[in-house]
Design an enzyme around this catalytic site. Structure first.
Site, PDB file in Angstrom:
ATOM      1  N   LYS A 166       0.864  -1.196   0.000  1.00 36.27           N
ATOM      2  CA  LYS A 166       0.000   0.000   0.000  1.00 36.27           C
ATOM      3  C   LYS A 166       0.889   1.231   0.000  1.00 36.27           C
ATOM      4  O   LYS A 166       2.038   1.172   0.461  1.00 36.27           O
ATOM      5  CB  LYS A 166      -0.872   0.017   1.260  1.00 36.27           C
ATOM      6  CG  LYS A 166      -2.076   0.930   1.155  1.00 36.27           C
ATOM      7  CD  LYS A 166      -3.228   0.240   0.456  1.00 36.27           C
ATOM      8  CE  LYS A 166      -4.375   1.164   0.176  1.00 36.27           C
ATOM      9  NZ  LYS A 166      -5.566   0.428  -0.292  1.00 36.27           N
ATOM     10  N   ASP A 210      -7.078   4.469  -4.608  1.00 34.77           N
ATOM     11  CA  ASP A 210      -7.694   4.338  -3.279  1.00 34.77           C
ATOM     12  C   ASP A 210      -8.318   5.708  -3.016  1.00 34.77           C
ATOM     13  O   ASP A 210      -8.519   6.486  -3.967  1.00 34.77           O
ATOM     14  CB  ASP A 210      -6.653   3.954  -2.208  1.00 34.77           C
ATOM     15  CG  ASP A 210      -7.310   3.483  -0.902  1.00 34.77           C
ATOM     16  OD1 ASP A 210      -7.737   2.327  -0.833  1.00 34.77           O
ATOM     17  OD2 ASP A 210      -7.419   4.294   0.043  1.00 34.77           O
TER      18      ASP A 210
HETATM   19  P1  NDP Z   1     -12.953   7.986  -2.909  1.00 38.74           P
HETATM   20  O1  NDP Z   1     -11.899   8.984  -2.697  1.00 38.74           O
HETATM   21  O2  NDP Z   1     -13.482   7.768  -4.279  1.00 38.74           O
HETATM   22  O3  NDP Z   1     -14.189   8.291  -1.970  1.00 38.74           O
HETATM   23  C1  NDP Z   1     -14.046   8.328  -0.582  1.00 38.74           C
HETATM   24  C2  NDP Z   1     -15.357   8.780   0.025  1.00 38.74           C
HETATM   25  O4  NDP Z   1     -15.293   8.680   1.428  1.00 38.74           O
HETATM   26  C3  NDP Z   1     -15.688  10.216  -0.283  1.00 38.74           C
HETATM   27  O5  NDP Z   1     -17.088  10.382  -0.329  1.00 38.74           O
HETATM   28  C4  NDP Z   1     -15.084  10.951   0.903  1.00 38.74           C
HETATM   29  O6  NDP Z   1     -15.680  12.214   1.161  1.00 38.74           O
HETATM   30  C5  NDP Z   1     -15.369   9.985   2.029  1.00 38.74           C
HETATM   31  N1  NDP Z   1     -14.313  10.128   3.045  1.00 38.74           N
HETATM   32  C6  NDP Z   1     -12.991   9.940   2.870  1.00 38.74           C
HETATM   33  N2  NDP Z   1     -12.310  10.181   4.008  1.00 38.74           N
HETATM   34  C7  NDP Z   1     -13.249  10.527   4.900  1.00 38.74           C
HETATM   35  C8  NDP Z   1     -13.162  10.884   6.250  1.00 38.74           C
HETATM   36  N3  NDP Z   1     -11.995  10.946   6.917  1.00 38.74           N
HETATM   37  N4  NDP Z   1     -14.331  11.168   6.891  1.00 38.74           N
HETATM   38  C9  NDP Z   1     -15.514  11.088   6.212  1.00 38.74           C
HETATM   39  N5  NDP Z   1     -15.643  10.763   4.918  1.00 38.74           N
HETATM   40  C10 NDP Z   1     -14.521  10.482   4.276  1.00 38.74           C
HETATM   41  O7  NDP Z   1     -12.382   6.614  -2.326  1.00 38.74           O
HETATM   42  P2  NDP Z   1     -12.895   5.128  -2.579  1.00 38.74           P
HETATM   43  O8  NDP Z   1     -14.351   5.105  -2.774  1.00 38.74           O
HETATM   44  O9  NDP Z   1     -12.008   4.523  -3.588  1.00 38.74           O
HETATM   45  O10 NDP Z   1     -12.522   4.438  -1.185  1.00 38.74           O
HETATM   46  C11 NDP Z   1     -13.439   4.330  -0.094  1.00 38.74           C
HETATM   47  C12 NDP Z   1     -12.990   3.230   0.842  1.00 38.74           C
HETATM   48  O11 NDP Z   1     -12.949   1.990   0.137  1.00 38.74           O
HETATM   49  C13 NDP Z   1     -11.583   3.392   1.444  1.00 38.74           C
HETATM   50  O12 NDP Z   1     -11.581   2.813   2.726  1.00 38.74           O
HETATM   51  C14 NDP Z   1     -10.716   2.552   0.513  1.00 38.74           C
HETATM   52  O13 NDP Z   1      -9.533   2.154   1.138  1.00 38.74           O
HETATM   53  C15 NDP Z   1     -11.661   1.396   0.252  1.00 38.74           C
HETATM   54  N6  NDP Z   1     -11.398   0.591  -0.938  1.00 38.74           N
HETATM   55  C16 NDP Z   1     -11.317   1.149  -2.178  1.00 38.74           C
HETATM   56  C17 NDP Z   1     -11.110   0.362  -3.288  1.00 38.74           C
HETATM   57  C18 NDP Z   1     -11.088   0.912  -4.661  1.00 38.74           C
HETATM   58  O14 NDP Z   1     -10.989   0.123  -5.607  1.00 38.74           O
HETATM   59  N7  NDP Z   1     -11.204   2.211  -4.868  1.00 38.74           N
HETATM   60  C19 NDP Z   1     -10.936  -1.098  -3.163  1.00 38.74           C
HETATM   61  C20 NDP Z   1     -11.122  -1.599  -1.831  1.00 38.74           C
HETATM   62  C21 NDP Z   1     -11.326  -0.767  -0.765  1.00 38.74           C
HETATM   63  P3  NDP Z   1     -15.021  13.535   0.532  1.00 38.74           P
HETATM   64  O15 NDP Z   1     -15.341  13.468  -0.939  1.00 38.74           O
HETATM   65  O16 NDP Z   1     -15.665  14.653   1.234  1.00 38.74           O
HETATM   66  O17 NDP Z   1     -13.555  13.411   0.814  1.00 38.74           O
HETATM   67  O1  2IT Z   2      -7.958  -1.362  -0.811  1.00 39.50           O
HETATM   68  C1  2IT Z   2      -7.894  -1.855  -1.958  1.00 39.50           C
HETATM   69  O2  2IT Z   2      -8.018  -3.073  -2.144  1.00 39.50           O
HETATM   70  C2  2IT Z   2      -7.686  -0.952  -3.083  1.00 39.50           C
HETATM   71  N1  2IT Z   2      -7.619   0.251  -2.880  1.00 39.50           N
HETATM   72  C3  2IT Z   2      -7.516  -1.501  -4.468  1.00 39.50           C
HETATM   73  C4  2IT Z   2      -6.121  -2.000  -4.686  1.00 39.50           C
HETATM   74  C5  2IT Z   2      -5.799  -2.426  -6.098  1.00 39.50           C
HETATM   75  O3  2IT Z   2      -4.628  -2.743  -6.309  1.00 39.50           O
HETATM   76  O4  2IT Z   2      -6.673  -2.441  -6.966  1.00 39.50           O
END
Ligand code: NDP
Ligand code: 2IT
Length: 444
Positions: free
Chosen positions: A126, A166
């Site tokens: 990561k 992420d």
């Molecule tokens: P994005 O940046 O696309 O979206 C994140 C969302 O969560 C936004 O709506 C953001 O609000 C909100 N957010 C982020 N930080 C905070 C905080 N500290 N307090 C409140 N709201 C918060 O990220 P993703 O959707 O990609 O990721 C979301 C989660 O999923 C994370 O935990 C990530 O690690 C996990 N994840 C993502 C994957 C992926 O493929 N993208 C795969 C597996 C897990 P704002 O817009 O206001 O910042």
């Molecule tokens: O938390 C996760 O699994 C991710 N942000 C996606 C990682 C990836 O390599 O697609």
């Protein structure tokens, strides 16, 4: 003291001020107690758990860039290469002001077991930075990404370490980073996933985490004789994971009534309008306050509150520790049936325990959100064979992977006498393959 307790104590002592890393290690090692106790002498002799909780390698570096006023800004970049027993390091890059070494280590540690659960050959890693893309111009984001990759490119490669998106890292940031990698290293290879479709990205990667979350949720409910159609769902977050989770839930006949961002949350009794949400978040990069302009019947509330709404299913899709004990109590009081984690570690340890004690089906993030990284691994395969698969082909593989993950963790839980405890099941199922590979490869 038992071996598990010893190693947990060591992690807390040797990694001060990294509470999220301690939390992730505690959750995993507590679940593994039964397996570790059965092999205690051998594992201890091999220092297996010490090797598991110590990253193989970690980088921290300076990221200087020039803002639109000509001022030089300095951020910190990170890449933690945690475990390569089953494949090249694989995991996202988080860009958020809250990023520090402890956060990246908790995410990298989780990633080891998640990637193992996918059944695909990917190790755990990561990275990220405390850079905040919010409010920055495209040029500033590009300047940051180029500077970040100028250093990171020394440590990654299609067969060594393959980062992805992420929080805060989406298609735009991946594009700028890919361009800089190619320019410096002079190779066109699948060094990042989540790429645009015109330069090696995979169809369905954008949707994969959210869709995968719903595929596993549906399978888990089905195996407990519950139909997802007709259920009411609360989603938190409004980013990549949340948007496509909402879309797939609606396609399955459920109604999602909430979403949120870091400033507030929306309640839409008629069901979230995904097209409006996409326009606000993906196109305008605006706040959720705008949602009311599209849906006058909806409510916007400042602050936290998604988990106070009466729903059947809760899908936390924003960030770590966003669902605490108080939230868990509110969900249980409102009769919630299931909580499945779209985000990484969104539920505190106390909240998880409370939900499980109250017979709520709970699927942890390392299983429930594995669809994203699994599809990243499918992107790597396509890059290696220099071919692109259709959306339907990738989506079918993703469905298959998520269904298999559920049955593997369900079987592991049953095998060790923890039927229905999907946290224990996921940790054991993920751990077994990693331990096998580590043991086969000798002391390294
Ligand atoms: P994005 O940046 O696309 O979206 C994140 C969302 O969560 C936004 O709506 C953001 O609000 C909100 N957010 C982020 N930080 C905070 C905080 N500290 N307090 C409140 N709201 C918060 O990220 P993703 O959707 O990609 O990721 C979301 C989660 O999923 C994370 O935990 C990530 O690690 C996990 N994840 C993502 C994957 C992926 O493929 N993208 C795969 C597996 C897990 P704002 O817009 O206001 O910042
Ligand atoms: O938390 C996760 O699994 C991710 N942000 C996606 C990682 C990836 O390599 O697609």
């Amino acid at each position: 003291m038992s071996y598990v307790d010893e190693v947990i104590a060591q992690v807390v002592e040797k990694n001060p001020a990294q509470p999220e890393f301690h939390q992730a290690v505690k959750e995993v090692l507590e679940s593994l107690r039964v397996v570790v106790e059965a092999n205690e002498e051998k594992f201890r002799k091999d220092a297996l758990l010490e090797r598991l909780v110590n990253p193989e390698r970690q980088f921290m570096f300076r990221v200087p860039w020039v803002d639109d006023n000509g001022q030089v800004q300095v951020n910190t970049g990170y890449r933690v290469q945690f475990n390569s027993a089953i494949g090249p390091y694989k995991g996202g890059l988080r860009l958020h002001p809250s990023v520090n070494l402890g956060i990246i280590k908790f995410l990298g540690f989780e990633q080891i077991f998640k990637n193992s659960l996918t059944g695909l050959p990917i190790g755990g890693g990561k990275g990220g930075s405390d850079f905040d893309p919010k409010g920055k111009s495209d040029r500033e984001v590009m300047a940051f990404c180029q500077s970040f990759m100028t250093e990171l490119c020394k440590y990654i490669g299609a067969d060594t370490d393959v980062p992805a998106g992420d929080i805060g890292t989406g298609a735009r940031e991946i594009g700028y980073m890919f361009g800089q990698y190619k320019r410096i290293r002079g190779v066109y290879e699948g060094v990042l996933t989540g790429k645009g479709l015109s330069y090696g990205g995979s169809l369905a990667r954008t949707e994969a985490t959210g869709y995968g979350l719903l595929y596993i949720t549906k399978e888990m409910l089905k195996s407990n004789d519950i139909d997802i159609a007709g259920k009411t769902i609360a989603v938190s977050g409004a980013g990549n994971v949340a948007i496509y989770a909402i879309q797939k839930a609606q396609q399955m006949g459920a109604k999602v009534v909430t979403c949120s961002d870091s400033t507030g949350w929306v309640y839409d009794p008629d069901g979230i309008d995904v097209a409006a949400l996409k326009e606000i978040k993906e196109v305008k990069r605006a706040r959720l306050t705008e949602y009311k302009n599209y849906r006058p019947n909806s409510e916007y509330h400042e602050g936290k509150g998604v988990w106070t709404v009466k729903v059947d299913i809760a899908l936390p899709c924003a960030t770590q520790n966003e669902l605490d004990l108080e939230d868990a109590k509110a969900l249980v009081a409102n009769g919630v049936i299931a909580v499945c984690e779209g985000a990484n570690m969104p539920t505190t340890l106390e909240a998880t325990q409370y939900l499980q004690e109250n017979k709520v089906y709970f699927v942890p993030g390392k299983a429930a959100n594995a669809g994203g990284v699994a599809t990243s691994a499918l992107e790597m395969s396509q890059n290696s064979e220099r071919l692109s698969w259709t959306f339907e082909e990738v989506d079918a593989k993703l469905q298959n992977i998520m269904v298999n993950i559920f049955h593997n963790l369900d079987d592991a839980a049953k095998k060790y006498g923890f039927e229905g405890n999907y946290v224990v099941g996921a940790n054991i199922a993920g751990f077994e393959k990693v331990v096998d590979a580590m043991t086969a490869q000798g002391i390294c």
